[in-house]
Write a protein that holds these residues in place. Sequence first.
Motif, PDB file in Angstrom:
ATOM      1  N   ALA A 185       0.835  -1.192   0.000  1.00 37.81           N
ATOM      2  CA  ALA A 185       0.000   0.000   0.000  1.00 37.81           C
ATOM      3  C   ALA A 185       0.875   1.249   0.000  1.00 37.81           C
ATOM      4  O   ALA A 185       2.068   1.188   0.334  1.00 37.81           O
ATOM      5  N   LEU A 237      -6.855   0.548  -4.294  1.00 37.29           N
ATOM      6  CA  LEU A 237      -7.142  -0.293  -5.459  1.00 37.29           C
ATOM      7  C   LEU A 237      -6.172  -0.033  -6.600  1.00 37.29           C
ATOM      8  O   LEU A 237      -5.667  -0.978  -7.221  1.00 37.29           O
ATOM      9  N   ALA A 249      -9.720   2.064   0.043  1.00 36.51           N
ATOM     10  CA  ALA A 249      -8.798   0.948  -0.233  1.00 36.51           C
ATOM     11  C   ALA A 249      -7.842   1.327  -1.364  1.00 36.51           C
ATOM     12  O   ALA A 249      -8.225   2.021  -2.313  1.00 36.51           O
ATOM     13  N   LEU A 299      -0.318  -5.980   2.065  1.00 34.19           N
ATOM     14  CA  LEU A 299      -1.688  -6.471   2.047  1.00 34.19           C
ATOM     15  C   LEU A 299      -1.795  -7.714   1.183  1.00 34.19           C
ATOM     16  O   LEU A 299      -1.250  -7.752   0.075  1.00 34.19           O
ATOM     17  N   ASP A 339      -6.886  -9.158   2.375  1.00 32.60           N
ATOM     18  CA  ASP A 339      -6.898  -7.871   3.077  1.00 32.60           C
ATOM     19  C   ASP A 339      -7.534  -6.792   2.195  1.00 32.60           C
ATOM     20  O   ASP A 339      -8.311  -5.958   2.675  1.00 32.60           O
ATOM     21  N   LEU A 340      -7.192  -6.823   0.928  1.00 33.45           N
ATOM     22  CA  LEU A 340      -7.742  -5.847  -0.013  1.00 33.45           C
ATOM     23  C   LEU A 340      -9.252  -6.008  -0.122  1.00 33.45           C
ATOM     24  O   LEU A 340     -10.003  -5.023  -0.131  1.00 33.45           O
ATOM     25  N   ALA A 397      -2.832  -1.575  -6.161  1.00 28.72           N
ATOM     26  CA  ALA A 397      -2.979  -3.029  -6.269  1.00 28.72           C
ATOM     27  C   ALA A 397      -3.076  -3.452  -7.732  1.00 28.72           C
ATOM     28  O   ALA A 397      -2.422  -4.423  -8.157  1.00 28.72           O
ATOM     29  N   THR A 404     -15.085  -5.899  -1.308  1.00 30.96           N
ATOM     30  CA  THR A 404     -15.099  -6.423  -2.672  1.00 30.96           C
ATOM     31  C   THR A 404     -16.242  -7.399  -2.881  1.00 30.96           C
ATOM     32  O   THR A 404     -16.463  -8.309  -2.089  1.00 30.96           O
TER      33      THR A 404
END
Length: 394
Positions: A61, A379, A377, A67, A71-72, A382, A78
Motif C-alpha cells: 500500500a 485499489l 482501499a 496487504l 486484506d484488499l 494493487a 469487494t
Amino acid sequence: MADAPLADLHWSRGYTDPAWIRRYTSAGRELLPSRRVWRGTAPARSLPTDTAGIDQLTITAPDGRALTLQDLYAAARTDALLVMHRGTVVYEKYLYELEPHDAHFNASAAKSYLGLLAATLAHQGVIDRAATATKYVPELAGTAFGGSTVDHLLHMGTHVAYAGRPFDKPVEAQRYHAVIAPPLRPYGYSGPTSIREHLATARATAAPGTEFRYENGNVEALAEILRRVTGTTTSALLSEMIWSRIGADEDAYYVLDSEGVEAACGGFSATARDVARLGELIRCGGAIADRQIVPSAVAAAIPDAPDGYAQHVRFPAAPPSAPANLSYHDYWWILNDPYGSFMASGIHGQRLFISPELETVIVHYGSQVMSPVAPVAPLVPAFQQIGVHLQRTR
C-alpha cells in the motif's frame, strides 16, 4: 451543511449504510424501474482462462503496509475481482453471494461508457465538440449546461449551483440520487423527481471551462444530447454501438427516473465478465479480432488529456490532502503512470482498469462505505502491482 461530514447528512444512507449499499449495487432492478441494454443475438464470445497464481500476491500500500488480496477484499468490501492479461482471464473471484452471471452497478464508471459513445459520435461527425448544448437541446437554455460546449460537458468543465444553494459535491451527489431513487429521499422531500427537472434548476456560477468540477449534471446533459441527435434511448444506443458487438454474455441495464429516462451518470449495471470484454476491446484499439467496433483513433485518444483542461485532478472522494496527479478526458481517469493506464471509476469501488503497457484489464466491483471513518482501499496501486507481476511472470 456544506461543512458537515457526510455521515451526518440526513440523507446519506446511500453512502453510509452497508446493507443498503450492497443491496443497491447488486440488486438495483428490484428497487427501481430499469431498461435493458440488449446483448444482441450473436453467441457470447468465449473468454480463455488460465491460472496466474496471484492468490498469494502481496500488495504494498502507499503507506508501506503489506496487504494480501484477502486484506484488499476486506478494505474495499469487494464483491468481484476479475483480472485479464493479454486477453486471458487469469483470476476471477466473487464474494457475498454475487455470481458471474449477476449484473452489478458500475456507479460512476458508467460515465466513461457514455464518454466512449460521445467520442465515437464526435469522431463520426454526428455531434460537434465545439457546439453548445442548446444547439441540440434548446430546453437547456438558461441552465448552467446550455451555454457549455459538448467538450465542456465531456471534461466536467461547468461551474454550477443548483436551486440557488452553494455547491457542495457530496450533498449534490446525494440530491441527485434522491431525484432518481425514491428510497433515498429524506422525509418531507419536495425537490425534483426527474433528471429533467433537476437539470432545470442548475445555474452557472462561472464561465464554462473555468475549472474542473466533477458533477453528475454534465453527464446527464450530454446523455440528453446523444438521445436527441440519435433519436434513441441511452440503452438502445449503447446496445447498438457496443454491447451487442462485444460478444456479451448477458444484457446490461440502466435504472430509470420517473419519466423513463436512463440515469446515465451512474445507473448502469453489468456482469464483471462483460465489462472486462469492454475493457479488452478498448485495450486492443477498439477492435475484436478483425472487427473494428470503436474507431481506433477514439480508443487511442482516451489517455490524451487535451490542452485547456486541468492536467492534475484528484478523485471526487479524495481528501484535500491527496495529491492531484491524475488527468481526466472524456469521462476517463488518466493515471499518468509509466504504463499508460487509465480507468473508469465508481464511488463504492467500481473500477475498470486498462493498462496498455501491462496488457492488463481489471474489473473490480465493491460495496464500500463512503465515510470519513472508512479509509479508501488502495485499489489503483494493487492493480498496477498485479499488472507488473503478470508481465514479469507470464
